[in-house]
Write a protein that holds these residues in place. Structure first.
Motif, mmCIF file in Angstrom:
data_model
loop_
_atom_site.group_PDB
_atom_site.id
_atom_site.type_symbol
_atom_site.label_atom_id
_atom_site.label_comp_id
_atom_site.label_asym_id
_atom_site.label_seq_id
_atom_site.Cartn_x
_atom_site.Cartn_y
_atom_site.Cartn_z
ATOM 1 N N ILE A 172 0.827 -1.218 0.007
ATOM 2 C CA ILE A 172 -0.041 0.079 -0.021
ATOM 3 C C ILE A 172 0.872 1.409 0.072
ATOM 4 O O ILE A 172 0.502 2.335 -0.692
ATOM 5 C CB ILE A 172 -1.017 -0.075 1.216
ATOM 6 N N GLU A 173 2.134 1.326 0.745
ATOM 7 C CA GLU A 173 3.003 2.147 0.538
ATOM 8 C C GLU A 173 3.559 2.347 -0.311
ATOM 9 O O GLU A 173 3.792 3.574 -0.963
ATOM 10 C CB GLU A 173 3.956 2.110 1.614
ATOM 11 N N LYS A 174 4.075 1.200 -1.275
ATOM 12 C CA LYS A 174 4.579 1.569 -2.596
ATOM 13 C C LYS A 174 3.700 1.717 -3.774
ATOM 14 O O LYS A 174 4.332 2.315 -4.474
ATOM 15 C CB LYS A 174 5.312 0.236 -2.629
ATOM 16 N N HIS A 175 2.599 1.516 -3.679
ATOM 17 C CA HIS A 175 1.564 1.474 -4.715
ATOM 18 C C HIS A 175 0.335 2.002 -4.170
ATOM 19 O O HIS A 175 -0.652 1.276 -4.009
ATOM 20 C CB HIS A 175 1.276 0.119 -5.315
ATOM 21 N N PRO A 176 0.412 3.374 -4.015
ATOM 22 C CA PRO A 176 -0.813 4.154 -3.657
ATOM 23 C C PRO A 176 -2.023 4.055 -4.612
ATOM 24 O O PRO A 176 -3.228 4.291 -4.200
ATOM 25 C CB PRO A 176 -0.461 5.415 -3.224
ATOM 26 N N ASP A 177 -1.795 3.731 -5.819
ATOM 27 C CA ASP A 177 -2.736 3.489 -6.816
ATOM 28 C C ASP A 177 -3.545 2.371 -6.790
ATOM 29 O O ASP A 177 -4.660 2.186 -7.462
ATOM 30 C CB ASP A 177 -2.180 3.762 -8.217
ATOM 31 N N LYS A 178 -2.990 1.438 -6.061
ATOM 32 C CA LYS A 178 -3.705 0.049 -6.251
ATOM 33 C C LYS A 178 -4.603 -0.065 -4.815
ATOM 34 O O LYS A 178 -4.425 0.621 -3.671
ATOM 35 C CB LYS A 178 -2.792 -1.057 -5.892
ATOM 36 N N ARG A 179 -5.883 -0.796 -4.821
ATOM 37 C CA ARG A 179 -6.616 -1.074 -3.952
ATOM 38 C C ARG A 179 -6.535 -2.554 -3.289
ATOM 39 O O ARG A 179 -6.739 -3.414 -4.095
ATOM 40 C CB ARG A 179 -8.020 -0.662 -4.045
ATOM 41 N N PHE A 180 -6.427 -2.866 -2.014
ATOM 42 C CA PHE A 180 -6.231 -4.053 -1.527
ATOM 43 C C PHE A 180 -7.614 -4.464 -0.678
ATOM 44 O O PHE A 180 -7.946 -3.677 -0.017
ATOM 45 C CB PHE A 180 -5.248 -4.333 -0.706
ATOM 46 N N VAL A 181 -8.183 -5.548 -1.106
ATOM 47 C CA VAL A 181 -9.396 -5.973 -0.328
ATOM 48 C C VAL A 181 -9.158 -7.353 0.429
ATOM 49 O O VAL A 181 -8.874 -8.244 -0.205
ATOM 50 C CB VAL A 181 -10.844 -6.084 -1.279
ATOM 51 N N LEU A 182 -9.337 -7.403 1.594
ATOM 52 C CA LEU A 182 -9.183 -8.524 2.387
ATOM 53 C C LEU A 182 -10.224 -8.943 3.106
ATOM 54 O O LEU A 182 -10.888 -8.250 4.078
ATOM 55 C CB LEU A 182 -7.910 -7.860 3.584
ATOM 56 N N THR A 183 -10.587 -10.117 2.710
ATOM 57 C CA THR A 183 -11.913 -10.707 3.449
ATOM 58 C C THR A 183 -11.570 -11.559 4.716
ATOM 59 O O THR A 183 -10.179 -12.242 4.494
ATOM 60 C CB THR A 183 -12.809 -11.216 2.314
ATOM 61 N N GLY A 184 -12.027 -11.768 5.313
ATOM 62 C CA GLY A 184 -12.017 -12.841 6.702
ATOM 63 C C GLY A 184 -13.415 -13.216 7.176
ATOM 64 O O GLY A 184 -14.266 -12.439 7.220
ATOM 65 N N SER A 185 -13.363 -14.381 7.655
ATOM 66 C CA SER A 185 -14.477 -14.958 8.506
ATOM 67 C C SER A 185 -14.072 -14.975 9.922
ATOM 68 O O SER A 185 -14.867 -15.806 10.882
ATOM 69 C CB SER A 185 -14.907 -16.308 8.074
ATOM 70 N N SER A 186 -12.970 -14.655 10.255
ATOM 71 C CA SER A 186 -12.696 -14.831 11.722
ATOM 72 C C SER A 186 -11.779 -13.828 11.831
ATOM 73 O O SER A 186 -10.432 -13.570 11.227
ATOM 74 C CB SER A 186 -11.902 -16.239 12.043
ATOM 75 N N ALA A 187 -11.710 -13.084 13.136
ATOM 76 C CA ALA A 187 -10.684 -12.066 13.433
ATOM 77 C C ALA A 187 -9.710 -12.895 14.617
ATOM 78 O O ALA A 187 -8.781 -12.218 15.069
ATOM 79 C CB ALA A 187 -11.128 -10.878 13.917
#
Length: 278
Positions: free
Chosen positions: A90-105
């Protein structure tokens, strides 16, 4: 072909976490709103092993797909070390979007990893709502089998519902070693089902399960971390010092609650309808 149901979910423009219980349609929704995204599916054994042994391979994947602007990592809790890599990307590529899914924290908290230090916002995926289903909503069915998309769209919803909690017990609780005695945890699930929609008395649940109060408190925390249950705090009109008031305990879905609650020969379905409705 059945028309896809429009979910009332906000899709952020920046990177975000999407948490929700199993079967609530996280991946389906993301495939609808982000059809061109690059997907890393950690439920796949090959991909799981690929990134578990060397999380930095995610950076190589992103650098090799320059044209892709959105990267989805499904079930991020399977490999918590990937969060550090995502943070760096995220720091290196501010133009990209990361979506992180999860069913448990649970595993993310236990690993002590940072959740991207505010660089990704949190979004929750819930079971279907009446407003989403429209004319297809049926209160009787909602009280009977719930509104989890995985269950509702199955050919035999009640059979899927019966195996739903078993799936969690096997894949999340037992496989991850969250509890030492899986039998005690199964008895706890039945005992705490009688607290659905009411104030939770941990001491009473502990006596019924024949385990310590501290053990039950740990079990309740596991349910919350696995997104199976939640507490509804007491409503207050003004901010003030917290008095001795107890929040109500709820399973996240009426159908899941009914599948866990024990039923005897003299039990009537109407006894559970009120709590299921709440």
């Amino acid at each position: 072909m059945r028309k896809p149901i429009t979910r009332l979910l906000h899709c952020p423009e920046t990177s975000f976490f999407l948490f929700g219980p199993r079967g609530t349609g996280k991946s389906t929704w993301l495939n609808m709103v982000m059809p061109d995204a690059l997907v890393v599916d950690l439920l796949s054994k090959d991909e799981y092993q690929h990134y578990l042994t060397k999380p930095d391979r995610l950076e190589t994947l992103v650098q090799g797909n320059v044209e892709v602007k959105t990267i989805i990592i499904d079930e991020i809790q399977k490999v918590p070390d990937l969060l550090s890599v995502v943070h760096r990307l995220i720091e290196k590529h501010p133009d990209k979007r990361f979506v992180l899914t999860g069913s448990s924290a649970r595993k993310l908290k236990r690993a002590g990893v940072d959740l991207l230090a505010g660089r990704a916002i949190f979004t929750s995926c819930h079971p279907f709502m009446a407003a989403e289903l429209g004319d297809a909503f049926c209160l009787e069915d909602a009280l009977k089998v719930g509104l989890v998309p995985l269950v509702r769209e199955a050919q035999d919803p009640e059979a899927v519902l019966r195996s739903y909690i078993a799936l969690y017990l096997r894949e999340e609780v037992q496989t991850e070693g969250l509890v030492r005695n899986i039998g005690s945890f199964a008895r706890f699930l039945e005992a705490i089902s009688f607290s659905h929609g009411s104030m939770l008395n941990v001491s009473e649940v502990a006596r019924e399960c024949e385990v310590s109060r501290k053990t039950v408190e740990g079990y309740v925390e596991i349910l919350h971390d696995l997104l199976i249950s939640f507490h509804l705090p007491v409503f207050t009109k003004r901010a003030k010092r917290q008095l001795v008031k107890h929040a109500k305990f709820f399973f996240f879905d009426a159908g899941v609650y009914r599948s866990v609650r024990p039923k005897g020969p003299l039990d009537h379905t109407s006894e559970m309808d009120g709590l299921a409705l709440e």
